[in-house]
Design an enzyme around this catalytic site. Structure first.
Site, short mmCIF file in Angstrom:
data_model
loop_
_atom_site.label_atom_id
_atom_site.label_comp_id
_atom_site.label_asym_id
_atom_site.label_seq_id
_atom_site.Cartn_x
_atom_site.Cartn_y
_atom_site.Cartn_z
N CYS A 1 -9.28 -6.22 -8.99
CA CYS A 1 -8.85 -5.27 -10.01
C CYS A 1 -8.37 -4.01 -9.28
CB CYS A 1 -10.02 -4.98 -10.94
SG CYS A 1 -9.60 -4.02 -12.38
N CYS B 1 0.86 -1.19 0.00
CA CYS B 1 0.00 0.00 0.00
C CYS B 1 0.89 1.23 0.00
CB CYS B 1 -0.88 -0.01 1.24
SG CYS B 1 -1.86 1.49 1.45
N CYS C 1 0.60 3.22 3.54
CA CYS C 1 1.13 2.77 4.84
C CYS C 1 2.16 1.65 4.73
CB CYS C 1 -0.02 2.33 5.74
SG CYS C 1 -0.88 0.84 5.14
N CYS D 1 -4.88 1.38 6.51
CA CYS D 1 -5.00 2.85 6.43
C CYS D 1 -6.27 3.33 5.72
CB CYS D 1 -3.77 3.45 5.77
SG CYS D 1 -3.64 3.17 3.99
N CYS E 1 -7.28 -0.81 1.70
CA CYS E 1 -6.27 -1.30 2.63
C CYS E 1 -6.91 -1.30 4.02
CB CYS E 1 -5.04 -0.39 2.60
SG CYS E 1 -3.82 -0.79 3.88
#
Length: 135
Positions: free
Chosen positions: A122, A50, A53, A102, A99
């Protein structure tokens, strides 16, 4: 969707992300398909983290060529790293993914992927940071 563990103000997010990263990640936008550098055609082994984070979310082991123009995976790297919610922005409801650490918007999950899960996660490459194996 559960409340993310990492929380920052809009100002803090905007200071650490580009305008486009913020638009996709926190205004639930979508980058254009086949955008150069979005990892759609990345073939090296590694892990996709991510951008908000640094949490590992996707593995190259689960990546496949969906032909859609976005990086696609048949499952996240582990249990609980990605959270989902229903998105009603289109004519039909879709499952949106974020995510879990975060809250950054990743993309959507569909039921037209390959075995063994039949899922196609996707994902917008702009919200990912790829780290090649061995580097």
């Amino acid at each position: 969707m559960a409340k993310p563990k990492i929380q920052r103000s809009e100002r803090e997010w905007r200071e650490m992300l580009t305008d486009q990263e913020y638009a996709v990640g926190f205004q639930e936008g979508t980058e254009r398909a086949f955008t150069p550098g979005n990892y759609e055609s990345e073939k090296r082994k590694g892990v996709y983290h991510c951008k908000g984070c640094e949490t590992p979310l996707w593995s190259s082991e689960h990546k496949f060529d969906s032909g859609t123009g976005w990086p696609s995976y048949w499952q996240p790297i582990g249990e609980g790293v990605v959270a989902t919610k229903t998105d009603f922005k289109m004519i039909y409801p879709r499952t949106e993914c974020h995510c879990a650490n975060c809250g950054m918007h990743m993309g959507h999950v569909f039921k037209d992927g390959p075995p063994p899960t039949g899922q196609r996660w996707c994902i917008n490459g702009i919200v990912l940071d790829f780290r090649p194996e061995g580097e």
